[in-house]
Enzyme design. Structure first.
Site, PDB file in Angstrom:
ATOM      1  N   ASP A 118       0.825  -1.211   0.000  1.00 24.90           N
ATOM      2  CA  ASP A 118       0.000   0.000   0.000  1.00 24.90           C
ATOM      3  C   ASP A 118       0.859   1.261   0.000  1.00 24.90           C
ATOM      4  O   ASP A 118       0.334   2.370  -0.149  1.00 24.90           O
ATOM      5  CB  ASP A 118      -0.927   0.022   1.224  1.00 24.90           C
ATOM      6  CG  ASP A 118      -2.180  -0.822   1.018  1.00 24.90           C
ATOM      7  OD1 ASP A 118      -2.463  -1.163  -0.135  1.00 24.90           O
ATOM      8  OD2 ASP A 118      -2.855  -1.132   2.013  1.00 24.90           O
ATOM      9  N   THR A 120       5.094  -0.583   9.936  1.00 21.39           N
ATOM     10  CA  THR A 120       4.745  -1.958  10.294  1.00 21.39           C
ATOM     11  C   THR A 120       4.427  -2.783   9.053  1.00 21.39           C
ATOM     12  O   THR A 120       3.916  -2.261   8.063  1.00 21.39           O
ATOM     13  CB  THR A 120       3.537  -1.979  11.247  1.00 21.39           C
ATOM     14  OG1 THR A 120       2.414  -1.397  10.590  1.00 21.39           O
ATOM     15  CG2 THR A 120       3.844  -1.195  12.512  1.00 21.39           C
ATOM     16  N   ASN A 130      -3.622   6.213  -0.769  1.00 23.01           N
ATOM     17  CA  ASN A 130      -2.346   6.429  -1.445  1.00 23.01           C
ATOM     18  C   ASN A 130      -2.427   6.064  -2.937  1.00 23.01           C
ATOM     19  O   ASN A 130      -3.394   5.449  -3.387  1.00 23.01           O
ATOM     20  CB  ASN A 130      -1.270   5.597  -0.738  1.00 23.01           C
ATOM     21  CG  ASN A 130       0.132   5.992  -1.159  1.00 23.01           C
ATOM     22  OD1 ASN A 130       0.359   7.104  -1.636  1.00 23.01           O
ATOM     23  ND2 ASN A 130       1.079   5.083  -1.010  1.00 23.01           N
ATOM     24  N   MET A 161      -2.799   7.971  -5.460  1.00 19.31           N
ATOM     25  CA  MET A 161      -3.845   8.672  -6.213  1.00 19.31           C
ATOM     26  C   MET A 161      -3.375   9.024  -7.615  1.00 19.31           C
ATOM     27  O   MET A 161      -4.193   9.179  -8.534  1.00 19.31           O
ATOM     28  CB  MET A 161      -4.269   9.933  -5.457  1.00 19.31           C
ATOM     29  CG  MET A 161      -5.053   9.693  -4.169  1.00 19.31           C
ATOM     30  SD  MET A 161      -6.633   8.867  -4.431  1.00 19.31           S
ATOM     31  CE  MET A 161      -7.529  10.073  -5.409  1.00 19.31           C
ATOM     32  N   LEU A 167       6.232 -42.627  28.261  1.00 14.66           N
ATOM     33  CA  LEU A 167       5.360 -43.072  27.186  1.00 14.66           C
ATOM     34  C   LEU A 167       4.382 -44.133  27.663  1.00 14.66           C
ATOM     35  O   LEU A 167       4.597 -44.793  28.684  1.00 14.66           O
ATOM     36  CB  LEU A 167       6.200 -43.639  26.036  1.00 14.66           C
ATOM     37  CG  LEU A 167       7.085 -42.658  25.268  1.00 14.66           C
ATOM     38  CD1 LEU A 167       8.038 -43.412  24.350  1.00 14.66           C
ATOM     39  CD2 LEU A 167       6.234 -41.681  24.462  1.00 14.66           C
ATOM     40  N   SER A 168       3.309 -44.300  26.905  1.00 17.21           N
ATOM     41  CA  SER A 168       2.405 -45.409  27.154  1.00 17.21           C
ATOM     42  C   SER A 168       3.185 -46.713  26.991  1.00 17.21           C
ATOM     43  O   SER A 168       3.921 -46.898  26.014  1.00 17.21           O
ATOM     44  CB  SER A 168       1.242 -45.368  26.163  1.00 17.21           C
ATOM     45  OG  SER A 168       0.389 -46.482  26.333  1.00 17.21           O
ATOM     46  N   SER A 176       1.447 -37.453  30.835  1.00 18.68           N
ATOM     47  CA  SER A 176       1.720 -36.009  30.997  1.00 18.68           C
ATOM     48  C   SER A 176       2.820 -35.574  30.030  1.00 18.68           C
ATOM     49  O   SER A 176       3.943 -35.302  30.443  1.00 18.68           O
ATOM     50  CB  SER A 176       2.079 -35.678  32.444  1.00 18.68           C
ATOM     51  OG  SER A 176       3.044 -36.563  32.975  1.00 18.68           O
TER      52      SER A 176
END
Length: 645
Positions: free
Chosen positions: A48, A124, A178, A180, A482-483, A555
């Site tokens: 822009d 930005t 802008n 223009m 682990l499981s 966990s």
């Protein structure tokens, strides 16, 4: 080295040489030190013309030295600019990647000044993936210049940035339409875009904005009125920037607020409290209150590097001394005694998610607000905002660049004000506790009523009394792995042997709690976080009862295991990592879960399509390839007995 500037008396160009700078430096500094400072941002969609506009402002305000201008002219030819034109964006786009792609990636800050005011402008980025950078640049701005390419009109990113500008409390907005020159300076096109944007602005509650037709490349309506657009009779961009209100001035009308940044103790005879005043005015003798403690006193002196003051206002950094010795430390907020801000630990807030990984409701994050840092958990969003339609949509989490309204709980009460009233005490960031990465920015709306109505009830029999009655020290022994690693088997042996020794224990097993307490939870990452949070709270209650509580849960995330550790008293949490390689655990597959996961019948299975984060500093590590379950249990018991004496 020289720069061409204008002599305000004769309108003749003056070449500023190093000799002239040396001669007039004192006069220059005196002239500029009393000017007000306006901070503003430029934002909008990609291409822009934000960087070009800032480059033009620097150029037209004579803030470019001769050697910079020569380099700029040379670089403009290199990037293929039309003959005679200068690519002003090159003054701002400093990264190589930015110049190569012709876009802004990082936030670029630039300083310039006119005879009336000094400015800091943040350029930005427009790309959606860099929205987090735009939030950073806007967080301290007094004004926003939202650019629109006259050829493209209002785009998605225009709406997103406008919504963020409104969200961040920037009330002074310039809509700079802008390029223009590329639509033949059409008044019809200008008013068409203004009309479309007005409808959107009303929808987000933007009370007003100033539309200005410009050409950053040609300089139309930037510093001087455009001869190509005689139909526009409003101010130029620089004219408006020179008279726009500044936040610090407006905040002086609010009640006094100052977050303590540090306790100033240069010697034993001086104890002051240093910070920047975010709102109001303070004088020696004023009655003040320190939050969250609520202790009161009066101001003795207002000290600065240049000496004591009779008065200090919003925007100034000062050191306050008190007439009474009361407790005050970093993170506390000093407020007007008879008009304090609120203190709470549960809030409604708007969050802008800035991380690649989606938000996990229930996961503990660090929340930084003002000068304090607390632990906070974010609940499942109430809704997410669609920035195009402004519709509130249901959401279970927030992904990158998403904006949503959530409830947040902190681990202790904090002084705050609604962001709309005081951005310094209502704006916050969320930080990942494991990586220290900033993952979200947010704005507090208000405290939840339940945070005011629920109080901690003191009981006569405390946790030490419970433990003493059982003749033991409370511990939380947390088995993770682990499981199929053997967690439940080892934990069961440990409890059996401790029970035989006369110890008071309780075992919380992962599968067992899902039959009752956690029966409503699945196995998504968010549900795993909530699963561990609930079990951690139960384990905390059990240690308060003086028990040695053992838990056997996969966990999988370090963050949640750390959360449980933080719930416990120092030295009370013992993490046991049952270290079993995935291949070995999968070979055992006692429950047939790995087989189902490999076949695609079991989603979000840890180790297959959901991650496991192994402990980095567990108190105990047992390898079940090298040790039998009995041997591993004996090692854990040895460590527990050593810890409890």
């Amino acid at each position: 080295m020289s720069a061409d500037i204008q002599d305000t008396k004769t309108d003749e160009p003056v070449y500023v040489t190093e000799a002239l700078i040396a001669e007039d430096i004192d006069a220059y500094l005196v002239k500029h030190q009393h000017k007000t400072m306006l901070r503003f941002i430029t934002c909008g969609s990609v291409d822009d013309g934000k960087s070009t506009l800032i480059g033009r402002l620097l150029y037209d305000s004579k803030m470019i030295f001769e050697d910079q201008l020569a380099s700029l002219e040379h670089d403009s030819k290199t990037v293929g600019t039309q003959a005679g034109d200068i690519d002003f964006a090159l003054l701002v786009d400093g990264l190589a990647a930015e110049r190569e792609q012709g876009i802004t990636i990082d936030v670029a800050y630039r300083f310039f000044a006119t005879d009336k005011r000094k400015f800091i402008v943040a350029d930005t980025p427009g790309h959606e993936q860099y929205t987090r950078n735009m939030v950073t640049g806007a967080s301290t701005a007094d004004l926003a210049v939202i650019l629109i390419d006259a050829r493209q009109g209002v785009l998605t990113q225009t709406r997103r940035h406008s919504y963020l500008v409104k969200l961040l409390g920037i009330r002074n907005v310039v809509l700079a339409i802008n390029k223009m020159d590329l639509v033949d300076y059409s008044a019809e096109r200008f008013y068409e875009i203004v009309s479309e944007y007005s409808n959107f602005a009303k929808g987000i509650g933007m009370e007003s904005f100033l539309p200005i037709p410009i050409s950053g490349l040609k300089g139309d309506n930037i510093v001087t009125p455009s001869t190509a657009m005689p139909w526009y009779q409003g101010p130029t961009l620089i004219n408006h920037l020179e008279v726009a209100p500044i936040n610090d001035t407006e905040m002086q009308e609010h009640p006094f607020r100052m977050a303590v940044q540090w306790v100033n103790r240069p010697n034993l005879d001086f104890r002051g409290f240093t910070g920047m005043i975010s709102a109001g005015t303070v004088r020696p003798g004023d009655a003040i209150r320190v939050l969250p403690s609520g202790k009161t006193t009066t101001v003795k002196t207002i000290t600065t590097f240049d000496g004591d003051l009779d008065k200090a206002v919003a925007g100034q950094s000062v050191t306050l001394t008190f007439n009474d010795e009361i407790d005050c430390s970093r993170g506390d907020v000093i407020v007007q005694s008879d008009n304090p801000c609120e203190v709470a630990d549960q809030f409604e807030a708007t969050v802008v998610w800035m991380a690649e990984e989606a938000m996990l409701p229930g996961r503990p994050y660090l929340l930084k607000i003002g000068t304090q840092t607390v632990t906070a958990t974010v609940n499942q969003p109430k809704y997410e905002v669609n920035v195009n339609t402004l519709e509130h949509t249901a959401a279970k989490t927030l992904a990158l660049n998403a904006i949503g309204v959530v409830n947040i709980s902190t681990d202790r009460p904090i002084p705050f004000e609604a962001y709309a009233e005081n951005p310094d005490l209502g704006g916050f960031i969320l930080v990942d506790r494991m990586t220290n990465a900033t993952i979200a920015a947010g704005m507090l709306h208000f405290a939840l009523r339940r945070s005011q109505n629920i109080h901690w009830q003191t009981t006569d029999v405390d946790r030490d009394a419970h433990a003493a009655q059982k003749n033991q020290q409370a511990k939380a022994v947390w088995f993770t792995g682990l499981s199929g690693s053997g967690k439940s088997t080892i934990a069961n042996i440990v409890e059996r042997k401790l029970h035989a020794m006369g110890k008071h224990t309780f075992l919380l097993d992962g599968d067992n709690v899902r039959h009752g307490l956690n029966r409503d939870l699945g196995f998504t990452d968010a549900d795993r976080v909530e699963n561990v949070r609930r079990v951690g709270e139960v384990a905390k209650l059990m240690t308060d009862a003086g028990l040695i509580v053992l838990t056997a849960f996969i966990s999988p995330f370090r963050s949640e295991r750390q959360m449980v550790r933080d719930l416990m008293a120092a030295g009370e949490f013992i993490e046991v990592y049952v270290d079993t390689p995935l291949a070995v655990a999968e070979e055992r597959d006692v429950k047939g879960l790995y087989k189902k996961a490999r076949a695609g019948q079991l989603k979000n299975f840890t180790g297959i399509d959901s991650p496991y984060e192994a402990p980095e500093d567990a108190e105990i590590v047992v390898n079940t390839v090298e040790l039998s379950a009995e041997e591993a249990a004996d090692r854990v018991i040895e460590r527990i007995l050593a810890a409890i004496g």
